[in-house]
Structure formats: C-alpha cells, structure tokens
Scaffold this motif. Structure first.
Motif, PDB file in Angstrom:
ATOM      1  N   LEU A  68      -8.345  13.964   1.120  1.00 49.27           N
ATOM      2  CA  LEU A  68      -8.223  13.425  -0.041  1.00 49.27           C
ATOM      3  C   LEU A  68      -9.429  12.736  -0.607  1.00 49.27           C
ATOM      4  O   LEU A  68     -10.240  12.072   0.291  1.00 49.27           O
ATOM      5  N   ILE A  69      -9.817  13.047  -1.904  1.00 47.00           N
ATOM      6  CA  ILE A  69     -10.912  12.198  -2.444  1.00 47.00           C
ATOM      7  C   ILE A  69     -10.505  11.468  -3.336  1.00 47.00           C
ATOM      8  O   ILE A  69      -9.637  11.953  -4.284  1.00 47.00           O
ATOM      9  N   HIS A  70     -10.987  10.327  -3.537  1.00 49.44           N
ATOM     10  CA  HIS A  70     -10.700   9.214  -4.617  1.00 49.44           C
ATOM     11  C   HIS A  70     -11.939   8.899  -5.232  1.00 49.44           C
ATOM     12  O   HIS A  70     -12.878   8.321  -4.538  1.00 49.44           O
ATOM     13  N   PHE A  71     -11.908   8.817  -6.568  1.00 43.09           N
ATOM     14  CA  PHE A  71     -12.861   8.337  -7.383  1.00 43.09           C
ATOM     15  C   PHE A  71     -12.330   7.193  -8.223  1.00 43.09           C
ATOM     16  O   PHE A  71     -11.134   7.267  -8.992  1.00 43.09           O
ATOM     17  N   ARG A  72     -12.754   5.798  -8.113  1.00 42.21           N
ATOM     18  CA  ARG A  72     -12.271   4.634  -8.696  1.00 42.21           C
ATOM     19  C   ARG A  72     -13.633   3.803  -9.157  1.00 42.21           C
ATOM     20  O   ARG A  72     -14.864   3.962  -9.011  1.00 42.21           O
ATOM     21  N   GLU A  73     -13.383   3.021 -10.050  1.00 42.96           N
ATOM     22  CA  GLU A  73     -13.933   2.087 -10.649  1.00 42.96           C
ATOM     23  C   GLU A  73     -14.704   1.077  -9.908  1.00 42.96           C
ATOM     24  O   GLU A  73     -15.915   0.442  -9.960  1.00 42.96           O
ATOM     25  N   SER A  74     -14.197   0.815  -8.646  1.00 36.01           N
ATOM     26  CA  SER A  74     -14.662  -0.235  -7.799  1.00 36.01           C
ATOM     27  C   SER A  74     -14.007  -0.029  -6.239  1.00 36.01           C
ATOM     28  O   SER A  74     -13.053   0.623  -6.075  1.00 36.01           O
ATOM     29  N   LEU A  75     -14.737  -0.687  -5.491  1.00 31.62           N
ATOM     30  CA  LEU A  75     -14.108  -0.755  -4.142  1.00 31.62           C
ATOM     31  C   LEU A  75     -12.747  -1.320  -3.967  1.00 31.62           C
ATOM     32  O   LEU A  75     -12.010  -0.731  -3.183  1.00 31.62           O
ATOM     33  N   GLU A  76     -12.578  -2.297  -4.818  1.00 29.18           N
ATOM     34  CA  GLU A  76     -11.159  -2.848  -4.862  1.00 29.18           C
ATOM     35  C   GLU A  76     -10.097  -1.808  -5.146  1.00 29.18           C
ATOM     36  O   GLU A  76      -8.845  -1.660  -4.458  1.00 29.18           O
ATOM     37  N   GLU A  77     -10.371  -1.023  -6.129  1.00 26.22           N
ATOM     38  CA  GLU A  77      -9.629   0.093  -6.589  1.00 26.22           C
ATOM     39  C   GLU A  77      -9.367   1.146  -5.417  1.00 26.22           C
ATOM     40  O   GLU A  77      -8.192   1.645  -5.067  1.00 26.22           O
ATOM     41  N   LEU A  78     -10.304   1.409  -4.594  1.00 25.97           N
ATOM     42  CA  LEU A  78     -10.173   2.317  -3.589  1.00 25.97           C
ATOM     43  C   LEU A  78      -9.189   1.798  -2.529  1.00 25.97           C
ATOM     44  O   LEU A  78      -8.463   2.500  -1.886  1.00 25.97           O
ATOM     45  N   ASN A  79      -9.509   0.626  -2.284  1.00 22.11           N
ATOM     46  CA  ASN A  79      -8.623  -0.012  -1.362  1.00 22.11           C
ATOM     47  C   ASN A  79      -7.314  -0.020  -1.640  1.00 22.11           C
ATOM     48  O   ASN A  79      -6.317   0.014  -0.802  1.00 22.11           O
ATOM     49  N   ARG A  80      -6.723  -0.339  -2.995  1.00 18.96           N
ATOM     50  CA  ARG A  80      -5.401  -0.207  -3.545  1.00 18.96           C
ATOM     51  C   ARG A  80      -4.963   1.249  -3.337  1.00 18.96           C
ATOM     52  O   ARG A  80      -3.956   1.201  -2.726  1.00 18.96           O
ATOM     53  N   ALA A  81      -5.695   2.294  -3.527  1.00 17.54           N
ATOM     54  CA  ALA A  81      -5.432   3.613  -3.272  1.00 17.54           C
ATOM     55  C   ALA A  81      -5.160   3.755  -1.840  1.00 17.54           C
ATOM     56  O   ALA A  81      -4.229   4.651  -1.466  1.00 17.54           O
ATOM     57  N   GLU A  82      -5.829   3.306  -0.759  1.00 18.53           N
ATOM     58  CA  GLU A  82      -5.803   3.404   0.619  1.00 18.53           C
ATOM     59  C   GLU A  82      -4.378   2.542   1.158  1.00 18.53           C
ATOM     60  O   GLU A  82      -3.584   3.247   1.834  1.00 18.53           O
ATOM     61  N   LEU A  83      -4.137   1.447   0.384  1.00 16.51           N
ATOM     62  CA  LEU A  83      -2.761   0.838   0.682  1.00 16.51           C
ATOM     63  C   LEU A  83      -1.434   1.418  -0.020  1.00 16.51           C
ATOM     64  O   LEU A  83      -0.529   1.526   0.983  1.00 16.51           O
ATOM     65  N   GLU A  84      -1.727   1.972  -1.071  1.00 15.56           N
ATOM     66  CA  GLU A  84      -0.674   2.814  -1.364  1.00 15.56           C
ATOM     67  C   GLU A  84      -0.291   3.862  -0.351  1.00 15.56           C
ATOM     68  O   GLU A  84       0.860   4.153  -0.311  1.00 15.56           O
ATOM     69  N   LEU A  85      -1.275   4.713  -0.144  1.00 12.32           N
ATOM     70  CA  LEU A  85      -0.975   5.681   0.806  1.00 12.32           C
ATOM     71  C   LEU A  85      -0.352   5.291   1.919  1.00 12.32           C
ATOM     72  O   LEU A  85       0.374   5.879   2.611  1.00 12.32           O
ATOM     73  N   ALA A  86      -0.912   4.274   2.673  1.00 14.03           N
ATOM     74  CA  ALA A  86      -0.569   3.675   4.027  1.00 14.03           C
ATOM     75  C   ALA A  86       0.856   3.381   4.016  1.00 14.03           C
ATOM     76  O   ALA A  86       1.848   3.226   4.850  1.00 14.03           O
ATOM     77  N   GLN A  87       1.627   2.813   2.812  1.00 11.31           N
ATOM     78  CA  GLN A  87       2.771   2.293   2.484  1.00 11.31           C
ATOM     79  C   GLN A  87       3.925   3.531   2.090  1.00 11.31           C
ATOM     80  O   GLN A  87       4.963   3.343   2.140  1.00 11.31           O
ATOM     81  N   SER A  88       3.362   4.895   2.126  1.00 15.11           N
ATOM     82  CA  SER A  88       4.348   5.966   1.629  1.00 15.11           C
ATOM     83  C   SER A  88       4.666   6.661   2.873  1.00 15.11           C
ATOM     84  O   SER A  88       4.274   6.326   4.066  1.00 15.11           O
ATOM     85  N   GLY A  89       5.825   7.234   2.535  1.00 18.92           N
ATOM     86  CA  GLY A  89       6.633   7.866   3.771  1.00 18.92           C
ATOM     87  C   GLY A  89       6.069   9.167   4.435  1.00 18.92           C
ATOM     88  O   GLY A  89       6.168   9.025   5.613  1.00 18.92           O
TER      89      GLY A  89
END
Length: 284
Positions: free
Chosen positions: A82-103
């Motif tokens: 998975l590759i993620h391009f975001r405006e900030s490191l915080e945005e990347l972390n949010r993507a990580e957390l959303e994935l971590a909470q998925s089924g």
C-alpha cells in the motif's frame, strides 16, 4: 586589497523542496486464517476494505491529491504493498489508524514499511542562490539567510507544485527501492565539492529523461525519517523497462561509484474495484 569584500564560505548542501508525505506499507497476507472464515464474512470484510481503498484512490476533491494505491507483490518478500501520499505525517498516521481498525487488518502481517517525503533537489540553482545571498551580505544559517532562500525558491516551488504533490500514476506496475549515497573512508559523496556533485547529478538525470515516455519516477527523501536516505518509485506499463533504466544508470558515476541500494519490490496494481477478487484469489 583592503577594500575587497570577502564572501563567507558557501554551504555545500543543495537546496531541496519538499512536498507530499509518503508511506509505503508492505504486508504478507494470512491466507490460512482468511480461508477459515465463512464466505459471507470474507465478502463483507473485502467489501469494507474495497470501500476504504476506493475513497483513498479518489483522494481529495480540492487541494493536493492525497491518494493511496494497492499493489500485489510479486515474489517472496510479501503479498501486498500500500502506498499513501498525504499532505502531512499526521494525515499518513490517520490512514494507518483507519487501516488498523478495519476488518482486513488482522489478516495483514507487516513485513516492511518506508516513510519519506517527495523531494526535488535544486542542484542546478543552489550555488547561484547562495552566491546572490552572500553578495547581499547575508550570513549562512541566519534567519535572514533562510528567509532569502525561501523567497528565491517560492516561484520554483509554485511552478513545481504538481511534482511536489503528485497524483499516484495509474500505471500497471510499480518498482520501489530505497537507496543511499556512499559515505565511507575511500568513497564519500558528501565530501565531494558541490560543483562536482551537480555535474554528476546532471549526467544521472539525463538518463532518466530518456525514459520519461515510458516510466514515471517519484523520488522521496527519507534522511532522518527512515533507515535509508531516499526512496524511489518507478511506475510503468511494461516492467521490463525498470530493468533497462536501472541497468543503464548503473554505468554512470553517481550509481557506479556512490550509490548503495536496498531491496527492490516489484508489484502489480490492484484497483479498488478489483480488490475483492484479489482476496478471493480470482483476480485475472
């Protein structure tokens, strides 16, 4: 002569422009546990992930793209990237957390990750900018010097916005690898004069330009962010072109003398619309 102006020693560090924050996540998929689930549960989990990936693929409606993309790895190093391009490191972390909470996450076993930011090096203009600031009486490292660099690069930054905050290319194949410049006792990139490094990078860049019609290259800087100094993403419709480009680059001085390479990861694109098929092993 007593009236001569003595300019300060100019910095040897090239000016860089930074853009999107980038995270690569590599996973092995737990097929054994996945196949033990009832078909209906597998379908529901895959559907949920496809919806998440679809939102990530679409990116922002306004501003920078802020996209993600899924790729199926080829070879023993893992199953998915998975590759993620975001405006900030915080945005990347949010993507990580959303994935971590998925089924789907309990079935994803992290094998590697890589954190970096899109970087464009201004080797061609750094010396000119430094000389102009020094001639104006500014001292390197001072707030005034830093403000001068920001002012002189503002127009360049604006003109390169699409490269600093890129959309993820829609190409079928991805080749990713990290790399360093050597800094040992016998060969040290960072001990070479700025002008010599600029000339070598110019030669290096000419090779890449010859492949511009068949390969999209995105360079990200990771000094201070991850274990290597740069990450390289190559996107193409024909994977053989990766071999040709990288092989040719091995013959120029930047790569032949000064480069060290990490692992190479080759993957094929899995659009969100086809993600459920991948999890069922039916992706054509």
């Amino acid at each position: 002569m007593n009236g001569d102006i003595v300019l300060p020693e100019l910095p040897q560090v090239p000016i860089t422009l930074e853009g999107s924050s980038v995270l690569h996540q590599m996973f092995r998929f737990d097929w054994a546990a996945w196949k033990k689930l009832p078909a209906a549960e597998r379908a529901a989990i895959a559907s949920e992930f496809s919806e998440i990936l679809g939102r990530w693929e679409a990116g922002s409606a306004e501003g920078h793209p802020n996209q993600s993309a899924l790729f199926s790895q080829i070879g023993h190093k893992g199953d998915l990237t998975l590759i993620h391009f975001r405006e900030s490191l915080e945005e990347l972390n949010r993507a990580e957390l959303e994935l971590a909470q998925s089924g789907i996450y309990p079935y994803l076993q992290v094998t590697s990750s890589y954190l970096s930011v899109v970087e464009l090096g201004l080797y061609e203009s750094s010396e000119k900018i430094y000389s102009e600031l020094a001639a104006a009486g500014l001292e390197p490292g001072t707030p005034e010097w830093n403000a001068g660099i920001k002012e002189k690069t503002a127009r360049t930054f604006a003109s390169l916005a699409s490269r600093l905050y890129p959309s993820i290319p829609p190409a079928k194949y991805l080749c990713f690898y990290p790399m360093d410049r050597k800094r040992g006792e016998q060969v040290n990139w960072y001990a070479e004069p700025m002008g010599d490094r600029r000339a070598m990078m110019h030669e290096h860049g000419l090779i890449g330009r010859r492949y511009a019609d068949s390969v999209r290259q995105i360079i990200t800087g990771s000094i201070g962010l991850d274990d290597w100094e740069w990450g390289v993403d190559l996107f193409a419709e024909d994977p053989v072109v990766f071999k040709k480009l990288i092989y040719e680059m091995r013959f120029d001085k930047v790569s032949a003398v000064y480069a060290s390479f990490g692992q190479f990861f080759l993957s094929v694109r899995v659009p969100a619309a086809n993600a459920s098929q991948w999890f069922e092993g039916t992706l054509a």
